[in-house]
Design an enzyme around this catalytic site. Sequence first.
Site, PDB file in Angstrom:
ATOM      1  CD1 TRP A 188      -2.895   1.494   0.431  1.00  0.00           C
ATOM      2  CD2 TRP A 188      -1.775   2.207   2.168  1.00  0.00           C
ATOM      3  NE1 TRP A 188      -3.423   2.848   1.003  1.00  0.00           N
ATOM      4  CE2 TRP A 188      -2.784   3.165   2.122  1.00  0.00           C
ATOM      5  CE3 TRP A 188      -0.849   2.308   3.580  1.00  0.00           C
ATOM      6  CZ2 TRP A 188      -2.852   4.291   2.907  1.00  0.00           C
ATOM      7  CZ3 TRP A 188      -1.057   3.686   4.175  1.00  0.00           C
ATOM      8  CH2 TRP A 188      -2.245   4.370   3.941  1.00  0.00           C
ATOM      9  CG  ASP A 197     -13.266   9.207  -2.217  1.00  0.00           C
ATOM     10  OD1 ASP A 197     -13.420   8.139  -1.426  1.00  0.00           O
ATOM     11  OD2 ASP A 197     -12.696   9.011  -3.159  1.00  0.00           O
ATOM     12  CE  LYS A 246     -11.131   6.590  -5.359  1.00  0.00           C
ATOM     13  NZ  LYS A 246     -10.686   7.535  -4.504  1.00  0.00           N
ATOM     14  CG  ASP A 265     -11.701   2.193  -2.789  1.00  0.00           C
ATOM     15  OD1 ASP A 265     -10.629   1.463  -3.042  1.00  0.00           O
ATOM     16  OD2 ASP A 265     -11.629   3.235  -2.439  1.00  0.00           O
ATOM     17  CG  ASN A 321     -10.316   0.800   0.631  1.00  0.00           C
ATOM     18  OD1 ASN A 321      -9.256   0.870  -0.365  1.00  0.00           O
ATOM     19  ND2 ASN A 321     -11.301   1.661   0.435  1.00  0.00           N
ATOM     20  CG  ASP A 355      -4.829   5.314  -1.395  1.00  0.00           C
ATOM     21  OD1 ASP A 355      -5.449   5.600  -2.276  1.00  0.00           O
ATOM     22  OD2 ASP A 355      -5.307   4.607  -0.264  1.00  0.00           O
TER      23      ASP A 355
HETATM   24  C1  GLA Z   1      -9.063   4.341  -0.575  1.00  0.00           C
HETATM   25  C2  GLA Z   1      -8.836   4.786  -1.803  1.00  0.00           C
HETATM   26  C3  GLA Z   1      -8.859   6.190  -1.569  1.00  0.00           C
HETATM   27  C4  GLA Z   1     -10.208   6.733  -0.854  1.00  0.00           C
HETATM   28  C5  GLA Z   1     -10.442   5.836   0.248  1.00  0.00           C
HETATM   29  C6  GLA Z   1     -11.794   6.143   0.862  1.00  0.00           C
HETATM   30  O1  GLA Z   1      -7.982   4.125   0.386  1.00  0.00           O
HETATM   31  O2  GLA Z   1      -7.746   4.305  -2.439  1.00  0.00           O
HETATM   32  O3  GLA Z   1      -8.687   6.779  -2.588  1.00  0.00           O
HETATM   33  O4  GLA Z   1     -11.438   6.660  -1.849  1.00  0.00           O
HETATM   34  O5  GLA Z   1     -10.296   4.430   0.265  1.00  0.00           O
HETATM   35  O6  GLA Z   1     -12.233   5.226   1.890  1.00  0.00           O
END
Ligand code: GLA
Length: 709
Positions: A185, A352, A462, A464, A466, A534
């Site tokens: 990460w 976001d 977007k 995601d 995570n 990120d």
């Molecule tokens: C991840 C994405 C970020 C953002 C966060 C939101 O870390 O990479 O760009 O969208 O989630 O929780």
Amino acid sequence: MIQLENNVFHLGNECYSCLLRLDPNGPVQQLHFGEPVCAEDASAFLYNPGLGWGSSVLLNSDDTGSCMDTMPLAWSGSGRGDYRESPLEVGFATDFKYVSHRIHSGTVPMTSGLPQAQGGEETLELVLEQPGLRLRMYFTLFETAMTRRAVLENTGDAPITLRKLMSFMTDLPGSYEITTFDGGWCAEMRRHTLPVLDSRVVNESTTGASSNRHNPGFLLHEPGAGETHGRVYGFNLVYSGNFDITADCDYYETTRVNIGINPDGFTWHLDPGEEFQTPEAVLVYTDKGIGEMSRIFHRLYLNNLVRGRYKTEKRPLLINSWEAAYFDFDTDKLVSFAERAKEVGIEMLVMDDGWFGVRNSDNCSLGDWYVNEDKLPGGLGVLIDRINALGLKFGIWYEPEMISPDSDLYRAHPDWCIHVPNRDKSIARQQYVIDMSRQDVRDNIFGQMYDVLSKYKIDYVKWDFNRNITEAGSALLSAPRGEEFFHRFVLGTYDLMNRLTEAFPDILLENCSGGGGRFDPGMLYYSPQIWASDNTDALERIAIQFGTSMCYPASTMGAHVSMSRRTGFATKGNVAMWGTFGYELDPNRLSEKDVELVKEQVKEYHRTYDLIHYGDLYRVTCPWENSYRSAWEFVAPDKSEMLFTSVTLRYYHCMKYIVRFKGLDPEKTYLLEGTDKRYSGAFLMNAGLNLSKYPHSTGESFTLHFIAE
Ligand code: GLA
């Protein structure tokens, strides 16, 4: 072009050749994959040792050429004297023999719901059999690359358990170095090179996604190959789950490569008559160095993999709320971002994480995909109307494959998260992974997304992902299908992405996985861009972008200017300009000076959009070769212009910084924009320019724009 002559298939064109020989004893040999050759040359690749093979086993005792252990093969079984790694495991020995073939015009569509490069020229389908099994290998030819995949069918009368089926294996004469792209990460795509010796090199993902630890794109090259020279093979797997890539070089100096779904954590139950299709792999060959290999990948992905409206249509320039506000926003704050963004020329506001359920931190609400009206009074309609009224488009964030234990969805369906009965569930970022292998789960998530996306004017999503997968199991999958989970999860994700992109073809989809945790060709089939990391520090991003650019074109690489402090705005802009370009900051906190710079960047973005999105990338100075500076170029396909960018990573007392530019037309005359200086392409490439007078303190950067006259 695919031809069969004297039992040898010749696949290829002026860029590469692949020679496949039907050995009289049954196996399919791969005599050659690499530089273009003639089919008539095939016999020169045959190797017969004269004195014999020592302890090795012959398929036919009268034929000293029939030693499976040393043949260069396009596929191998197990238990028949080839002691190298087999691409297949079914729990019993396998010995496939060629039975037939077909030549198809174009690409043969996959039927398993896996993504696939479109628009191939021709496909060779080779059918091999052994009692109870039929193997079909597909070789699809593109202008400058080839794809391969395999399908295994149970033709017997009892079920079998498939423990491993690679997309392809290949034997290449010679020994090579392997370069992989690894990290974690905020530190994706670090380049590593090591020799492939007798011990097996493994590059794999086990996290459930293609992962930020290792990328499925990698290179084999002759030692010493560089950006502009050397024989290079590039490989990549069109798959977003656990993958496995192995390479080793045997005593006879043949390098074997296997690529496919990771057999670790995989089995597939095949009843009689059922088949399993592997993901597709991409193969590139060039003798013109690593840079040319990248450009071949880039063209293939732009032309044949990325789809939809934004494959060719200009994408709106966006500002994203994440680093500007994290979870702390409301309608007025977002509108204030949009107002300021509008002044500098930004075209879309992306809201976001944090707009749904009761989400004010990362500890709840994933799965509750309805608006939080405490934050956004009157709902999304009010917010979007205000954003649209300013003339900006609007985008939104989802994490569809996740569920928070503190969510209405989890309370209603506790068995919808991935789990193994009687085992604790591991939590990461306060969330579980939702069971995408289940149709009912996918229907629910799709329904929730549909309600929002069909009701409001949303131009961008977007998507995601995570966290990694643990306790890989589904309430609906029991023996003998328990270990099918990982692959079924990936198929489920693809199915949901497919439904979404079909229902909303006008939405620009950007993938993300805690940054670049799922940057792979499978995802590019659904989304033309992926957030690369990120880590938005411009200097740290350089290594990430160089690594990402190895296989993936600039137009796919999500890159934003943020408030990170180590460099000024100019360098942040120059670095982000290499990718999709956008902003990730509170525009109301910009100084007046930076506002002016942003306006300049926006103009530059529009001016260089086509050059960067559709041009050819040349990596001029790579961070792994030079710790002081990095430089790259974009050259228009017709060589009518070139943009050079140089960034100083570390100050050095430099008297001379001479750059010989690349990829220009030697015959053309180029004007250096902003000056009256003119140079021939030949001069710029052969003599180069002394750039020592340009800024070179740590974090400083500059661009040079050359335009052909
Ligand atoms: C991840 C994405 C970020 C953002 C966060 C939101 O870390 O990479 O760009 O969208 O989630 O929780």
